[in-house]
Structures are given as C-alpha cells and as structure tokens.
Motif scaffolding. Structure first.
Motif, PDB file in Angstrom:
ATOM      1  N   LEU A 189       0.823  -1.202   0.000  1.00 25.90           N
ATOM      2  CA  LEU A 189       0.000   0.000   0.000  1.00 25.90           C
ATOM      3  C   LEU A 189       0.865   1.264   0.000  1.00 25.90           C
ATOM      4  O   LEU A 189       0.537   2.258  -0.655  1.00 25.90           O
ATOM      5  CB  LEU A 189      -0.934  -0.002   1.218  1.00 25.90           C
ATOM      6  N   MET A 190       1.970   1.221   0.728  1.00 23.12           N
ATOM      7  CA  MET A 190       2.890   2.368   0.718  1.00 23.12           C
ATOM      8  C   MET A 190       3.506   2.550  -0.667  1.00 23.12           C
ATOM      9  O   MET A 190       3.639   3.687  -1.159  1.00 23.12           O
ATOM     10  CB  MET A 190       3.993   2.170   1.761  1.00 23.12           C
ATOM     11  N   ASP A 191       3.889   1.446  -1.310  1.00 23.99           N
ATOM     12  CA  ASP A 191       4.462   1.535  -2.655  1.00 23.99           C
ATOM     13  C   ASP A 191       3.477   2.150  -3.647  1.00 23.99           C
ATOM     14  O   ASP A 191       3.879   2.828  -4.590  1.00 23.99           O
ATOM     15  CB  ASP A 191       4.864   0.143  -3.148  1.00 23.99           C
ATOM     16  N   ALA A 192       2.192   1.914  -3.415  1.00 21.36           N
ATOM     17  CA  ALA A 192       1.163   2.372  -4.353  1.00 21.36           C
ATOM     18  C   ALA A 192       0.754   3.825  -4.129  1.00 21.36           C
ATOM     19  O   ALA A 192       0.078   4.417  -4.976  1.00 21.36           O
ATOM     20  CB  ALA A 192      -0.070   1.470  -4.241  1.00 21.36           C
ATOM     21  N   SER A 193       1.179   4.415  -3.008  1.00 14.03           N
ATOM     22  CA  SER A 193       0.634   5.716  -2.595  1.00 14.03           C
ATOM     23  C   SER A 193       1.649   6.847  -2.699  1.00 14.03           C
ATOM     24  O   SER A 193       2.865   6.634  -2.626  1.00 14.03           O
ATOM     25  CB  SER A 193       0.132   5.624  -1.146  1.00 14.03           C
ATOM     26  N   GLU A 194       1.113   8.071  -2.847  1.00 15.28           N
ATOM     27  CA  GLU A 194       1.954   9.273  -2.875  1.00 15.28           C
ATOM     28  C   GLU A 194       2.292   9.774  -1.480  1.00 15.28           C
ATOM     29  O   GLU A 194       3.389  10.259  -1.223  1.00 15.28           O
ATOM     30  CB  GLU A 194       1.243  10.409  -3.634  1.00 15.28           C
ATOM     31  N   VAL A 195       1.323   9.684  -0.568  1.00 14.67           N
ATOM     32  CA  VAL A 195       1.483  10.238   0.783  1.00 14.67           C
ATOM     33  C   VAL A 195       0.837   9.291   1.784  1.00 14.67           C
ATOM     34  O   VAL A 195      -0.227   8.719   1.514  1.00 14.67           O
ATOM     35  CB  VAL A 195       0.831  11.637   0.901  1.00 14.67           C
ATOM     36  N   LEU A 196       1.481   9.144   2.925  1.00 15.34           N
ATOM     37  CA  LEU A 196       0.932   8.359   4.027  1.00 15.34           C
ATOM     38  C   LEU A 196       0.520   9.287   5.156  1.00 15.34           C
ATOM     39  O   LEU A 196       1.291  10.158   5.584  1.00 15.34           O
ATOM     40  CB  LEU A 196       1.986   7.373   4.545  1.00 15.34           C
ATOM     41  N   PHE A 197      -0.714   9.104   5.667  1.00 18.29           N
ATOM     42  CA  PHE A 197      -1.165   9.727   6.914  1.00 18.29           C
ATOM     43  C   PHE A 197      -1.129   8.640   7.985  1.00 18.29           C
ATOM     44  O   PHE A 197      -1.692   7.565   7.794  1.00 18.29           O
ATOM     45  CB  PHE A 197      -2.610  10.228   6.811  1.00 18.29           C
ATOM     46  N   SER A 198      -0.488   8.924   9.103  1.00 15.91           N
ATOM     47  CA  SER A 198      -0.429   7.915  10.162  1.00 15.91           C
ATOM     48  C   SER A 198      -0.250   8.582  11.509  1.00 15.91           C
ATOM     49  O   SER A 198       0.441   9.594  11.628  1.00 15.91           O
ATOM     50  CB  SER A 198       0.745   6.954   9.920  1.00 15.91           C
ATOM     51  N   LYS A 199      -0.856   7.997  12.546  1.00 16.61           N
ATOM     52  CA  LYS A 199      -0.495   8.411  13.887  1.00 16.61           C
ATOM     53  C   LYS A 199       0.976   8.067  14.086  1.00 16.61           C
ATOM     54  O   LYS A 199       1.497   7.149  13.449  1.00 16.61           O
ATOM     55  CB  LYS A 199      -1.388   7.743  14.920  1.00 16.61           C
ATOM     56  N   PRO A 200       1.690   8.769  14.954  1.00 19.57           N
ATOM     57  CA  PRO A 200       3.138   8.600  15.052  1.00 19.57           C
ATOM     58  C   PRO A 200       3.592   7.417  15.909  1.00 19.57           C
ATOM     59  O   PRO A 200       4.368   7.572  16.865  1.00 19.57           O
ATOM     60  CB  PRO A 200       3.606   9.938  15.635  1.00 19.57           C
ATOM     61  N   GLY A 201       3.098   6.233  15.588  1.00 16.70           N
ATOM     62  CA  GLY A 201       3.644   5.042  16.227  1.00 16.70           C
ATOM     63  C   GLY A 201       5.081   4.827  15.783  1.00 16.70           C
ATOM     64  O   GLY A 201       5.438   5.128  14.640  1.00 16.70           O
TER      65      GLY A 201
END
Length: 380
Positions: A278-290
């Motif tokens: 999914l990261m490879d397929a995406s331009e930007v990741l939104f995530s809580k800072p784990g």
C-alpha cells in the motif's frame, strides 16, 4: 546460538519488531522463539492487559498514566516502580522457560520482560546476555531501573536524552528500530503495486497521474479519520483515491464503510498484511506517530503526515520526526490534507523529506541486531 525474543500485546508495535528480528534470524538459519511475556502468567492476563491498554488509549487515559509514570520515575531515584514489582511475579516462570529452552540470549521489545529479566539478574539467576530494543523515539519511564547488557535505541541524537534519564551510555547502541527489511527496503514500482492491489481495492489501474493517499490509524484504528477523509475529499481530484486502514477497530471500519458507501474514491480496510504494498502504491501516508509505522514509512521513503498521537511516547515520536524533517506533524485534519496536497505538487519539499528519511532511518537494523547478538554470545 538460540534466541528468545520477549514481546507483549500492548499495541502491535512491540510484536512487529519482534517478528522483524525473528525474520532476519530465520534468514540466517538461527533458532529463535517469540513469546508473549504476559502469557507466562496466563493467556487471560495477556488479553486483559491488552484490553486495558486499548481502553486507556480510547478514553485518553494513557497519556495521563504515562506522565504519571514519568513523574514517579523522576521523583523516586532509588525506589522500584510498581511496574517492577508486578513483573517480578512471573520471573520464576521466565527463568524456567530460559533454562528449559536452552536459550543463549534474550531480547526484549517491551519494558515488562526487561523488568523480569532484571529481577533474575539481581537474584543471580540469569546467566545469558540480554538485549533491549526500543520501539519509540524517546526514553520511556522506568527503563532506567532495568539492568540489561545492551540497549538498541533509534538514533544517535537520542543518546543524551537516555543518558540524562539515568541510562549507562556505554550500553546504548544507536542503530535504529527494527522493521521487516525484506518488505520495507524493497520498492515495487507504483503502477505494479496498484495492479497487485486491484482485487483488494476494486479499482482498475488507469494512469500514473492518479494520486493515491494512504490513511492509517495503527492496529487500533486510532484518530479522527472521519474528519481527515472529509477534508481530503474536498481537495483531491475525481480520479484520485484514498485507502483507509482501520486495523482491528471493526467498529470504526463499519462506520466509515457506511458513511462513505457511495464515495467511489475511498476504500476502507480492516487489519491487513499489505502495508508495504500500500505504501508503494501511494503518494502520501497519513499515520499516527507510532514508532514502528513511522520507521517503516521512513525506510520505505514515502512522504509522511503525522496525525494526532496517542499521548505519551507518540508525542515524542512526532516531535523527533518533525524536528528531523522526516514528516510533517499536525493535529488539524484540514492542515493535514493541505500538506498532503502540497507534498504531491512540491517536488522540492517532497525530496527534502524523503532525503531526510534516508539520512536518519536505518534499513539494516535487523541485520545489525543479529550481528550484535552474535558478538554478545561470543563475549559471554
């Protein structure tokens, strides 16, 4: 060499690190077992502690407990914490596990087993080397009362913080947080990754100009995802796409699926093992800072927008990443969406962020941990 890795079911990060180290040990043909420490007491205890952790984060109690722990740790320089006494209760069972399993070295990815191993060492019952592996970008409360041989910490810039909080700097090894190198160090071309996800998303891959945004809330589906999704929908184009990963939070997953049922640009998923893809397929990741997901993103080199943290260590994770230009951190969903669009359009800023990730994240942490374990057992 036979390795025992001790984790704990309070969030998925500790288990993810344990699995990543085990994967490297397996690749090198080294015997290894991963155990849930609290299951040594009982499976029910492990489940109950996990449930309590999830409850405190949802009710915003974890941050208060964490700050209380910091205060106790600072105030009582020579008094053992309640955490220490609680984890002594199963140290005898842990000792039997080590002896019967004929382990040569023990690795902890959580504070609880480190406290139990310290109890065994103070009683003169521990004869094997021990290693602690941090899964967050800060020195956690009560870590200073543990007495293990080495402590793997995320970055050399954190050495002074750990030393100031009472850790012996000669035992600190700043080589990063372990993530699965085979998955996150490998980069699949964007369009190929999207084609591999067609069955999961139901989207037919069309153009490389389409932008994909990945929204993640950790294994617990934490955060104000609904507001962020609405803010993103107002800003993206009709051909852009949003994937929302809710982890094991089935309530949130069902709620979002119902709310965005007729929005073709959004797909809502539960827990998935396809995060790297999914990261490879995406331009930007939104995530809580784990600590783990943030490190995975940095190793993967995907622009990262940090959303609201679980108060406590995640505040420190967000601060570390933001300070080192490895992410942009904001509590405001509107601002988060604006930054994501800018990261898509501003190639200079995007490259500055991914270059900072390359400078500060170590994709070889697992290999270096295994090398360290070999050295420790040879020294012993």
């Amino acid at each position: 060499m036979k390795v025992l890795i001790l984790s704990c079911n309070t969030g998925e990060g500790h288990n993810s690190s344990a699995k990543a180290i085990k994967a490297e040990l397996d690749r090198q043909g080294i015997q290894c077992d991963v155990r849930d420490t609290l299951a040594l007491v009982s499976e029910a205890t492990s489940r109950n502690v996990s449930d309590i952790y999830v409850y405190t984060t949802k009710k915003d109690l974890f941050g208060k407990v964490y700050r209380l722990g910091e205060m106790i740790s600072e105030a009582n320089k020579h008094i053992k914490s309640p955490v220490n006494y609680a984890n002594r209760l199963y140290s005898k069972d842990l000792h039997e596990l080590i002896i019967n399993g004929e382990y040569d070295v023990a690795v902890c990815t959580h504070l609880f087993p480190a406290e139990a191993l310290t109890d065994l060492r103070e009683k003169g019952l521990l004869q094997i080397p021990t290693l602690f592996v941090m899964t967050d970008y800060t020195c956690i409360p009560f870590l200073k009362e543990t007495k293990l041989d080495r402590y793997v910490i995320p970055h050399e810039d954190l050495i002074e913080e750990f030393a100031e909080k009472g850790m012996d700097r000669s035992r600190l090894v700043p080589i990063g947080i372990p993530v699965n190198e085979e998955l996150f160090s490998r980069h699949i071309p964007k369009m190929e990754a999207r084609r591999q996800l067609e069955d999961m998303t139901g989207w037919e891959v069309s153009s490389e100009e389409d932008r994909w945004f990945l929204v993640m809330g950790g294994s617990m589906g934490f955060g104000n995802m609904e507001s962020l999704l609405n803010c993103l929908l107002d800003k993206i184009r009709h051909q852009d796409r949003i994937i929302c990963v809710c982890g094991r939070n089935t309530g949130l997953e069902n709620k979002l699926r119902e709310e965005f049922e007729f929005e073709p640009r959004i797909r809502t998923l539960g827990f998935t093992d396809k995060v790297s893809l999914l990261m490879d397929a995406s331009e930007v990741l939104f995530s809580k800072p784990g600590g783990i997901t943030s490190t995975e993103a940095a190793v993967k080199n995907i622009p990262l927008v940090h959303t609201a943290p679980i108060p406590g260590v995640e505040d420190q994770n967000a601060r570390f990443f933001h300070f080192h230009n490895m992410s942009y951190s904001s509590l405001d969903p509107q601002r988060q969406a604006e930054v994501a669009i800018r990261l898509c359009e501003d190639s200079v800023w995007r490259k500055r962020m991914t270059d900072a990730q390359k400078r500060n994240a170590n994709p070889l942490t697992c290999k270096q941990i295994v090398g360290l374990l070999k050295d420790m057992t040879n020294e012993k």
